[in-house]
Design a protein around this motif. Structure first.
Motif, PDB file in Angstrom:
ATOM      1  N   HIS A   7     106.880 112.823  22.192  1.00 53.91           N
ATOM      2  CA  HIS A   7     105.910 113.339  21.224  1.00 53.91           C
ATOM      3  C   HIS A   7     104.875 114.256  21.870  1.00 53.91           C
ATOM      4  O   HIS A   7     103.908 114.655  21.204  1.00 53.91           O
ATOM      5  CB  HIS A   7     105.237 112.167  20.510  1.00 53.91           C
ATOM      6  CG  HIS A   7     106.207 111.340  19.725  1.00 53.91           C
ATOM      7  ND1 HIS A   7     106.841 111.795  18.594  1.00 53.91           N
ATOM      8  CD2 HIS A   7     106.691 110.085  19.941  1.00 53.91           C
ATOM      9  CE1 HIS A   7     107.649 110.857  18.128  1.00 53.91           C
ATOM     10  NE2 HIS A   7     107.587 109.813  18.930  1.00 53.91           N
ATOM     11  N   CYS A  42     112.026 102.282  19.950  1.00 49.49           N
ATOM     12  CA  CYS A  42     112.255 103.069  18.744  1.00 49.49           C
ATOM     13  C   CYS A  42     113.191 102.285  17.832  1.00 49.49           C
ATOM     14  O   CYS A  42     114.277 101.878  18.247  1.00 49.49           O
ATOM     15  CB  CYS A  42     112.836 104.432  19.099  1.00 49.49           C
ATOM     16  SG  CYS A  42     111.679 105.429  20.064  1.00 49.49           S
ATOM     17  N   GLN A  57     111.649 105.419  14.538  1.00 49.05           N
ATOM     18  CA  GLN A  57     110.215 105.640  14.687  1.00 49.05           C
ATOM     19  C   GLN A  57     109.756 104.883  15.912  1.00 49.05           C
ATOM     20  O   GLN A  57     110.369 103.891  16.312  1.00 49.05           O
ATOM     21  CB  GLN A  57     109.463 105.208  13.443  1.00 49.05           C
ATOM     22  CG  GLN A  57     109.751 103.793  13.011  1.00 49.05           C
ATOM     23  CD  GLN A  57     109.236 103.513  11.618  1.00 49.05           C
ATOM     24  OE1 GLN A  57     108.193 104.033  11.224  1.00 49.05           O
ATOM     25  NE2 GLN A  57     109.943 102.715  10.865  1.00 49.05           N
ATOM     26  N   THR A  58     108.670 105.359  16.513  1.00 48.45           N
ATOM     27  CA  THR A  58     108.281 104.906  17.846  1.00 48.45           C
ATOM     28  C   THR A  58     107.194 103.835  17.797  1.00 48.45           C
ATOM     29  O   THR A  58     106.198 103.977  17.077  1.00 48.45           O
ATOM     30  CB  THR A  58     107.777 106.099  18.679  1.00 48.45           C
ATOM     31  OG1 THR A  58     108.735 107.160  18.608  1.00 48.45           O
ATOM     32  CG2 THR A  58     107.584 105.704  20.134  1.00 48.45           C
ATOM     33  N   ASP A 114     103.350 109.484  17.017  1.00 45.13           N
ATOM     34  CA  ASP A 114     104.569 109.663  16.226  1.00 45.13           C
ATOM     35  C   ASP A 114     104.140 110.065  14.818  1.00 45.13           C
ATOM     36  O   ASP A 114     103.443 109.311  14.133  1.00 45.13           O
ATOM     37  CB  ASP A 114     105.348 108.345  16.198  1.00 45.13           C
ATOM     38  CG  ASP A 114     106.622 108.411  15.357  1.00 45.13           C
ATOM     39  OD1 ASP A 114     106.734 109.297  14.481  1.00 45.13           O
ATOM     40  OD2 ASP A 114     107.494 107.553  15.554  1.00 45.13           O
TER      41      ASP A 114
END
Length: 460
Positions: free
Chosen positions: A70, A95, A118-119, A130
């Motif tokens: 990111h 993730c 998603q992190t 994120d």
């Protein structure tokens, strides 16, 4: 009313996640591969390919990715100023699968699944650089206040013929070689010529549960628009945009074409925009822009968006190229103004009844990050409504001739406004706001570090 944001990955191995995973592998026992997808602050999809049995990790544990993903610029290069790279030890985060985004990749040559991730931090907290996690947090904040956004996206793109050379190695838009003025806006023949491709796009969207509405021939050779139906879950609506761009690019490639969502691929033709239609529901699922006092609340939302538009412009126009799209007479707005039923303005109030009264935000390029676009829109609308703000009078006629507030037409000017902005910190949170500004500064310096062919031919 419950939160409009779906349960999408808090904690490991939730019952819903496990059920989705089990049902998928039971339906597809011959799965050979999986593509793990992540979206960075620029809206660029990144990730990795893995064997089919690795899918289990995304649902019942976590797939390791460096959190520094990111902190990459638009070209995928590390920007050390973000503080996310080697100075941290380049730590991995977990993730996890985003529920509702698991599907088969229809254009893959072997049986392949894909899923958006998603992190989370190593400690299991949402990682707030994120963009998806940031939008999720923003929606939860406004839901607590009794606001429930409803949004719909429209995306424009070009189909290009990779076998042709239009300008400096750029492929020609399909149909352009038949004549440079072959615009054929709203043309049905152009849709029919690519019927197999658009059928594949619709089939892929159905497989991925994307609510495609209309497909339109747009204002230039090879330019088209896909409209998505509205969703009362803005997070899912932003996911739809990311997956739709992937669908269009993948299906075009399968048909021997190239698709681009570049904001301004051709100087002589219209740019690619991403328009957002937005309204707000209350806890009883009623549109707060309708009924008694609804018009005043709509205008306050408009005022909030206009007030914050210059300082947040770099979220909507997130690339150097995107500023080429913002030119007078182009249907891409140059001023922070609004109007009823007028496509020359930044904020348009479409013809509608009270139940679906909404604002259309017409600034963003098709390459913008939809999570960040929505975070800024939701924050701006909420602040306008809560503050009872009043907008200037609506524009009559051509907004390009109006004396309303000019928007920055240069990436550096836009960044300077953003760097002074407390609003962007409120919209994105302090971490992502800092990271985003660092990325944009690095990208500006990269462009400043290039001598263009035009400059050289001026003197040689």
């Amino acid at each position: 009313m419950a939160s409009s944001t779906a349960d999408d990955g808090e904690g490991f191995a939730s019952a819903e996640h496990e059920a989705e995973y089990r049902a998928f592998v039971e339906k597809h026992p011959d799965l050979e591969a999986v593509e793990f997808l992540l979206v960075d602050p620029n809206g660029v999809m990144r990730g990795k390919w893995a064997p089919g049995d690795a899918l289990k990790k995304a649902y019942l544990g976590g797939v390791n990715f460096p959190m520094s993903l990111h902190g990459l610029d638009v070209w995928g290069r590390e920007v050390n100023e973000t503080g996310l790279h080697i100075e941290t030890g380049d730590k991995d985060g977990y993730c996890r699968a985003t529920r509702g985004t698991l599907s088969i990749v229809p254009w893959a040559k072997r049986k392949t699944a894909q899923v958006l991730l998603q992190t989370f931090t190593p400690e299991g907290e949402p990682f707030l650089a994120d963009p998806r996690q940031v939008l999720k947090k923003k929606i939860a904040e406004v839901n607590e206040k009794g606001f429930f956004p409803v949004v719909a996206f429209e995306l424009e793109f070009y189909l290009l013929d990779p076998e042709t050379d239009w300008d400096d190695g750029m492929p020609a838009p399909v149909g352009a070689t038949a004549g440079p003025d072959r615009l054929r806006m709203y043309g049905l023949d152009d849709l029919a010529e690519h019927a197999d491709l658009f059928d594949m796009i619709r089939d892929a969207a159905q497989e991925m549960d994307l609510p495609i509405d209309t497909i339109i021939k747009e204002a230039a050779p090879g330019q088209f628009e896909v409209n998505l139906k509205h969703r009362a879950d803005p997070l899912k609506a932003a996911d739809d945009v990311i997956l739709l761009r992937r669908i269009v690019i993948g299906c075009a490639r399968a048909h021997g074409l190239t698709a681009t969502f570049m904001a301004k691929p051709f100087l002589e033709y219209a740019g690619n925009g991403m328009h957002v239609h937005a309204s707000m529901l209350d806890r009883d699922e009623r549109n707060i822009f309708g009924g008694e006092g609804g018009r005043a609340r709509l205008e306050s939302a408009v005022a909030g968006l206009l007030k914050t538009m210059p300082e947040s412009l770099l979220l909507f126009i997130n690339t150097w190229n995107g500023f080429r799209r913002i030119t007078p007479g182009s249907y891409a707005p140059t001023r922070a103004v609004w109007a009823e039923n007028n496509r020359s303005v930044a904020l348009r109030i479409p013809v509608s009844n009270e139940d679906n009264r909404r604002v259309e935000h017409r600034i963003a390029g098709a390459d913008a990050n939809p999570y960040l676009v929505l975070a800024a829109l939701i924050q701006g609308m909420t602040e306008g409504i809560e503050g009872g703000l009043v907008p200037p009078p609506p524009v009559e006629g051509n907004a390009y001739d109006d004396d309303g507030l000019f928007l920055p037409d240069d990436m550096d000017d836009a960044l300077q406004l953003m760097e002074k902005s407390a609003f962007v910190d409120r919209a994105l949170g302090p971490l992502l706001a800092k990271v985003y500004k660092d990325l944009k500064r690095a990208e500006i310096l990269a462009f400043w570090g290039e001598i263009t062919p035009l400059e050289r031919t001026t003197y040689l």
